[in-house]
Design a protein around this motif. Structure first.
Motif, PDB file in Angstrom:
ATOM      1  N   PHE A  63      90.966  30.755  17.623  1.00 18.10           N
ATOM      2  CA  PHE A  63      89.813  30.376  18.454  1.00 18.10           C
ATOM      3  C   PHE A  63      88.719  31.436  18.359  1.00 18.10           C
ATOM      4  O   PHE A  63      88.993  32.632  18.421  1.00 18.10           O
ATOM      5  CB  PHE A  63      90.249  30.218  19.922  1.00 18.10           C
ATOM      6  CG  PHE A  63      89.179  29.656  20.808  1.00 18.10           C
ATOM      7  CD1 PHE A  63      89.018  28.289  20.938  1.00 18.10           C
ATOM      8  CD2 PHE A  63      88.322  30.501  21.502  1.00 18.10           C
ATOM      9  CE1 PHE A  63      88.029  27.770  21.764  1.00 18.10           C
ATOM     10  CE2 PHE A  63      87.327  29.987  22.326  1.00 18.10           C
ATOM     11  CZ  PHE A  63      87.183  28.624  22.451  1.00 18.10           C
ATOM     12  N   PHE A  77      83.167  27.693  18.709  1.00 25.30           N
ATOM     13  CA  PHE A  77      83.313  26.763  19.835  1.00 25.30           C
ATOM     14  C   PHE A  77      81.930  26.308  20.323  1.00 25.30           C
ATOM     15  O   PHE A  77      81.684  25.121  20.513  1.00 25.30           O
ATOM     16  CB  PHE A  77      84.081  27.458  20.963  1.00 25.30           C
ATOM     17  CG  PHE A  77      84.226  26.643  22.205  1.00 25.30           C
ATOM     18  CD1 PHE A  77      85.130  25.585  22.262  1.00 25.30           C
ATOM     19  CD2 PHE A  77      83.468  26.929  23.337  1.00 25.30           C
ATOM     20  CE1 PHE A  77      85.265  24.824  23.425  1.00 25.30           C
ATOM     21  CE2 PHE A  77      83.602  26.170  24.494  1.00 25.30           C
ATOM     22  CZ  PHE A  77      84.499  25.121  24.538  1.00 25.30           C
ATOM     23  N   TYR A  83      91.285  23.011  18.597  1.00 25.78           N
ATOM     24  CA  TYR A  83      90.813  23.189  19.977  1.00 25.78           C
ATOM     25  C   TYR A  83      89.332  22.840  20.143  1.00 25.78           C
ATOM     26  O   TYR A  83      88.965  22.089  21.034  1.00 25.78           O
ATOM     27  CB  TYR A  83      91.031  24.644  20.426  1.00 25.78           C
ATOM     28  CG  TYR A  83      92.467  24.973  20.726  1.00 25.78           C
ATOM     29  CD1 TYR A  83      92.970  24.847  22.022  1.00 25.78           C
ATOM     30  CD2 TYR A  83      93.323  25.416  19.721  1.00 25.78           C
ATOM     31  CE1 TYR A  83      94.290  25.140  22.306  1.00 25.78           C
ATOM     32  CE2 TYR A  83      94.651  25.719  20.000  1.00 25.78           C
ATOM     33  CZ  TYR A  83      95.128  25.571  21.287  1.00 25.78           C
ATOM     34  OH  TYR A  83      96.431  25.856  21.561  1.00 25.78           O
ATOM     35  N   SER A  84      88.491  23.446  19.302  1.00 23.51           N
ATOM     36  CA  SER A  84      87.045  23.302  19.535  1.00 23.51           C
ATOM     37  C   SER A  84      86.558  21.891  19.228  1.00 23.51           C
ATOM     38  O   SER A  84      85.740  21.333  19.972  1.00 23.51           O
ATOM     39  CB  SER A  84      86.274  24.318  18.681  1.00 23.51           C
ATOM     40  OG  SER A  84      86.638  25.618  19.042  1.00 23.51           O
ATOM     41  N   SER A 128      85.046  19.478  21.983  1.00 23.63           N
ATOM     42  CA  SER A 128      83.659  19.013  21.875  1.00 23.63           C
ATOM     43  C   SER A 128      83.597  17.484  21.912  1.00 23.63           C
ATOM     44  O   SER A 128      82.669  16.908  22.485  1.00 23.63           O
ATOM     45  CB  SER A 128      82.999  19.549  20.598  1.00 23.63           C
ATOM     46  OG  SER A 128      83.620  19.030  19.448  1.00 23.63           O
TER      47      SER A 128
END
Ligand SMILES: NC(=O)c1ccc[n+]([C@@H]2O[C@H](COP(=O)([O-])OP(=O)(O)OC[C@H]3O[C@@H](n4cnc5c(N)ncnc54)[C@H](OP(=O)(O)O)[C@@H]3O)[C@@H](O)[C@H]2O)c1
Length: 251
Positions: A106, A111, A162-163, A167
Motif C-alpha cells: 500500500f 491510493f 486495496y486501492s 476507489s
C-alpha cells in the motif's frame, strides 16, 4: 435530438462507446485528455466538430473550469444531454502504480491517484452536468459510470487490490448517493454503475493470463452488452449496479 457525452473516449472501452453511441445518438461528444500540456489553459476545452455527429473534446476531467465551460457549450448548443458515460479509470501505470498483492504494498500516493481518477471524476462530471440531464424522448436521461465488480464490498472474496477496490467502492457510493438526489431533483433521470466484465484493453492487459477461456471480452462485445442495458433502462433502475450480462451486483 439525442445527445451523448463519453468521457475517457481514448480508452479501450471508451472508444467503443463512442463508436456504438454514434449508431444511436445524433450528436456524440468524445472527451479525452489533451495529448500534450498546453501553456494557455484558458483556450480549453478544445472542441472540434467532425462528420456524422462526432464532436471531439480535449479536456482534463479534473479541471472544474474546463468542465464548467464544456457544460456551458452543451447548454448553449443543445440545452440538454440524454446520455453521459464515464469510462475513465486506472488500475496500473508504466511506473510504480500497481494493484497491491498485500498490505505492505500500500502506497499513499497511489491510493490518492486511484481515488482521484476512479472516484472523483464521476462526482465532478455530475456536478457540472446534472442540470443538463433531461431526456429528449420517452427514455430516462442516463448517467452511467464504468465501475468494476471488485468494487462491491459484499462480493469481495479474494482480497488484494486495496486501492482499486476502495476507489471503485467510493465510486459506487457516489453513484448510489447521486441516484437518491436525482430522484428528488431530476424526475426522469437514472444514474447507474456498470461492470463491463474482463475486457481486452490496456487496463486489463497485465492480468489476462488467469482469465478463464471465453471470459475475456472484446471491447465491441462488452459495449454491445452494456448498450443492451442502457437502451432498455427504466426509471426504476436508477441507483443500480449492473454487470455486462444484465444481472445486478450488490453494492
Ligand atoms: N478492461 C477491463 O477488464 C475492466 C474491467 C472492469 C472495469 N473496467 C473499468 O472500465 C473503465 C474503462 O477501462 P478500459 O479497460 O477502457 O481502460 P483503458 O483502455 O486503460 O482506458 C482508461 C481511460 O481512463 C482515462 N484515464 C486514465 N487516467 C486518467 C487520468 N489521470 N485522468 C483522466 N483520465 C484518465 C484514459 O484517458 P486517456 O485516453 O485520456 O489517457 C482512458 O480513456 C475503467 O473505469 C475501468 O476501471 C475495466
Amino acid at each position: 435530438m439525442g445527445i451523448a457525452i463519453i468521457f475517457g473516449a481514448n480508452g479501450g472501452i471508451g472508444q467503443e462507446f463512442v463508436k456504438q453511441a454514434l449508431e444511436r445518438y445524433a450528436v456524440v461528444f468524445a472527451c479525452s485528455r489533451p495529448k500534450k500540456a498546453t501553456p494557455d489553459s484558458s483556450k480549453l476545452p478544445d472542441i472540434k466538430t467532425l462528420d456524422n455527429g462526432l464532436v471531439k473534446v480535449e479536456l482534463n476531467p479534473h479541471d472544474e473550469e474546463q468542465l464548467q465551460r464544456f457544460a456551458q457549450h452543451v447548454r448553449e448548443q443543445y440545452g440538454h444531454v440524454d446520455l453521459i458515460i464515464n469510462a475513465i479509470g486506472i488500475l496500473h501505470d508504466s511506473k510504480e502504480l500497481q494493484p497491491e498483492k498485500k498490505i505492505e504494498d500500500f502506497n499513499l500516493d497511489n491510493f490518492i491517484e486511484m481515488m482521484t481518477v476512479n472516484a472523483s471524476a464521476t462526482a465532478l462530471i455530475a456536478k457540472h452536468f446534472i442540470k443538463l440531464l433531461k431526456q429528449s424522448d420517452a427514455q430516462p436521461a442516463i448517467l452511467a459510470s464504468l465501475s468494476a465488480r471488485v468494487g462491491s464490498i459484499s462480493d469481495n472474496r479474494l482480497g488484494g487490490w486495496y486501492s482499486y477496490r476502495a476507489s471503485k467502492a467510493a465510486l459506487n457510493q457516489i453513484i448510489k448517493t447521486l441516484s437518491i438526489e436525482v430522484a428528488r431533483r431530476n424526475k426522469n433521470t437514472a444514474v447507474i454503475a456498470l461492470h463491463p466484465g474482463t475486457t481486452d484493453t490496456k487496463l486489463s492487459k497485465p492480468f489476462q493470463q488467469n482469465v478463464k477461456p471465453g471470459k475475456l471480452f472484446s471491447p465491441e462485445y462488452s459495449v454491445r452488452k452494456l448498450f443492451e442495458i442502457i437502451d432498455n433502462l427504466f426509471l426504476e433502475d436508477n441507483g443500480k449496479f449492473f454487470a455486462w450480462d444484465g444481472s445486478t451486483i450488490e453494492w
